[in-house]
Design an enzyme around this catalytic site. Structure first.
Site, PDB file in Angstrom:
ATOM      1  N   LYS A  63      16.658 130.013 113.210  1.00 42.10           N
ATOM      2  CA  LYS A  63      17.432 129.080 112.502  1.00 42.10           C
ATOM      3  C   LYS A  63      18.198 130.086 111.373  1.00 42.10           C
ATOM      4  O   LYS A  63      17.957 131.299 111.126  1.00 42.10           O
ATOM      5  CB  LYS A  63      16.392 128.193 111.579  1.00 42.10           C
ATOM      6  CG  LYS A  63      15.500 128.837 110.686  1.00 42.10           C
ATOM      7  CD  LYS A  63      15.876 129.496 109.292  1.00 42.10           C
ATOM      8  CE  LYS A  63      14.715 130.350 108.588  1.00 42.10           C
ATOM      9  NZ  LYS A  63      15.291 130.635 107.326  1.00 42.10           N
ATOM     10  N   GLY A 110      13.246 133.113 110.755  1.00 44.53           N
ATOM     11  CA  GLY A 110      12.135 132.096 111.242  1.00 44.53           C
ATOM     12  C   GLY A 110      11.739 132.129 112.421  1.00 44.53           C
ATOM     13  O   GLY A 110      10.933 131.333 112.898  1.00 44.53           O
ATOM     14  N   GLY A 111      11.679 133.247 113.289  1.00 49.74           N
ATOM     15  CA  GLY A 111      11.081 133.556 114.508  1.00 49.74           C
ATOM     16  C   GLY A 111       9.577 133.179 114.712  1.00 49.74           C
ATOM     17  O   GLY A 111       9.149 132.337 115.378  1.00 49.74           O
ATOM     18  N   ASP A 116       8.355 126.655 106.332  1.00 47.57           N
ATOM     19  CA  ASP A 116       9.661 126.610 107.436  1.00 47.57           C
ATOM     20  C   ASP A 116       9.046 125.788 108.542  1.00 47.57           C
ATOM     21  O   ASP A 116      10.122 125.544 109.390  1.00 47.57           O
ATOM     22  CB  ASP A 116      10.234 128.151 107.904  1.00 47.57           C
ATOM     23  CG  ASP A 116      11.225 128.373 106.631  1.00 47.57           C
ATOM     24  OD1 ASP A 116      11.319 127.908 105.646  1.00 47.57           O
ATOM     25  OD2 ASP A 116      11.646 129.746 106.928  1.00 47.57           O
ATOM     26  N   SER A 170       8.897 129.320 113.954  1.00 49.39           N
ATOM     27  CA  SER A 170       9.274 128.638 115.139  1.00 49.39           C
ATOM     28  C   SER A 170       8.357 128.853 116.268  1.00 49.39           C
ATOM     29  O   SER A 170       8.136 127.781 116.770  1.00 49.39           O
ATOM     30  CB  SER A 170      10.747 129.015 115.492  1.00 49.39           C
ATOM     31  OG  SER A 170      11.199 128.241 116.558  1.00 49.39           O
ATOM     32  N   PRO A 192      14.621 139.082 116.301  1.00 48.89           N
ATOM     33  CA  PRO A 192      14.198 140.081 115.610  1.00 48.89           C
ATOM     34  C   PRO A 192      13.007 139.718 114.465  1.00 48.89           C
ATOM     35  O   PRO A 192      13.053 138.401 114.151  1.00 48.89           O
ATOM     36  CB  PRO A 192      15.311 140.593 114.793  1.00 48.89           C
ATOM     37  CG  PRO A 192      16.433 139.473 114.766  1.00 48.89           C
ATOM     38  CD  PRO A 192      15.933 138.680 116.051  1.00 48.89           C
ATOM     39  N   MET A 193      12.157 140.353 114.195  1.00 46.62           N
ATOM     40  CA  MET A 193      10.707 140.131 113.263  1.00 46.62           C
ATOM     41  C   MET A 193      11.408 140.278 111.818  1.00 46.62           C
ATOM     42  O   MET A 193      11.797 141.352 111.542  1.00 46.62           O
ATOM     43  CB  MET A 193       9.564 140.712 113.825  1.00 46.62           C
ATOM     44  CG  MET A 193       9.105 140.429 115.189  1.00 46.62           C
ATOM     45  SD  MET A 193       7.754 141.322 115.501  1.00 46.62           S
ATOM     46  CE  MET A 193       6.479 140.587 114.637  1.00 46.62           C
ATOM     47  N   GLY A 194      11.004 139.487 110.910  1.00 41.54           N
ATOM     48  CA  GLY A 194      11.249 139.805 109.603  1.00 41.54           C
ATOM     49  C   GLY A 194      12.554 139.837 108.946  1.00 41.54           C
ATOM     50  O   GLY A 194      12.822 140.351 108.127  1.00 41.54           O
TER      51      GLY A 194
END
Length: 284
Positions: free
Chosen positions: A14, A104-105, A140, A108, A98-100
């Protein structure tokens, strides 16, 4: 039970098209007004329902599997506990986001786990109940469960469906991990943006109240944003570190990305007002 693997459940990223911090509540959380839109870049998850109550996670990123507090496993366990479901699941995560970075991975991934297992376990919880479970895991998560672009208030849990333009974005992922908790603890974070009606917010220039603070502390974010602003209206998403520029045409976005300096990483994505997870949910 069948050992059939249910494949290709998307967990989209997102963007926060704007993010206003209106104040801090007595419980330490912040009152926000923000606009969420999905993009067509996703992590992918596969699920296999099992007879035992064990929950097993596999991933192409060892750091995800090694994290015992992983949101995917916490989401699955929360659904087990809420429904009394006696079986379990084996879960495979293909981590592509990508993390961080403020995309919002992780949230999600957790939302997709709740939505997918609710269907595969046939636990039949409503979307609202799934969102309640998700909110306890992360602010989120409900927007990903509901699956529509949304104006959000409160800590991000009060959602109103909206239809912003589905633009093309160049998203740059600076080599920096920005702690959301640290941003919201920082005394220099603005916390006094007035609350405005949704119609007013949708029609005025969009800003991210966290951006100035993060740019001042993370030169990688400042550099990425400075470069991107030469090509398009650009902002940071969430609490960073990712920044995005807006383009009306895919070709414009690709042309800008082609000029990206070799010491930066980025990609082109399409804004989506309906989550690809909702499309997948409608298929067997």
């Amino acid at each position: 039970m069948s050992a059939i693997i249910s494949r290709n459940w998307p967990a989209p990223a997102k963007l926060n098209l704007f993010l206003h911090v209106n104040g801090r509540r007595n419980d330490g959380y912040h009152e926000l007004q923000t606009l969420f839109q999905f993009i067509d870049c996703c992590d992918m998850l596969d699920f296999c329902v099992t007879d035992t109550d064990e929950l097993v996670l596999h991933s192409n990123m060892s750091a995800v599997v090694a994290d015992n507090d992983n949101l995917i496993l916490r989401a699955a366990k929360s659904l087990q506990q809420a429904t009394g479901f006696k079986g379990g699941a084996e879960i495979w995560l293909d981590k592509r986001l990508p993390m961080g970075g403020g995309l919002g991975g992780g949230s999600s991934d957790a939302a997709t786990t709740l939505v997918a297992l609710n269907k595969l376990w046939n636990t039949q919880l409503s979307t609202e109940k799934l969102a309640e479970i998700g909110l306890k895991l992360g602010a989120d998560i409900p927007v990903f469960i509901h699956g529509f672009a949304a104006f959000a208030e409160g800590v991000g849990e009060r959602l109103h469906a909206v239809n912003p333009s589905e633009l093309w974005y160049v998203i740059i992922t600076p080599d920096a991990h920005v702690s959301t908790a640290d941003v919201f603890k920082d005394p220099l974070l603005p916390r006094d943006t007035p609350k405005l009606a949704i119609d007013t917010l949708m029609s005025q220039p969009w800003v991210n109240d966290c951006q100035k603070l993060v740019v001042s502390k993370y030169p990688q974010v400042a550099k990425a944003l400075g470069w991107l602003l030469e090509y398009a209206p650009s902002r940071m998403t969430g609490t960073g570190a990712c920044v995005f520029g807006e383009f009306t045409q895919q070709q414009q976005a690709l042309a800008a990305l082609a000029k990206l300096p070799s010491d930066m990483q980025g990609f082109v994505a399409k804004g989506m007002n309906r989550s690809p997870l909702m499309v997948r949910l409608s298929h067997p």
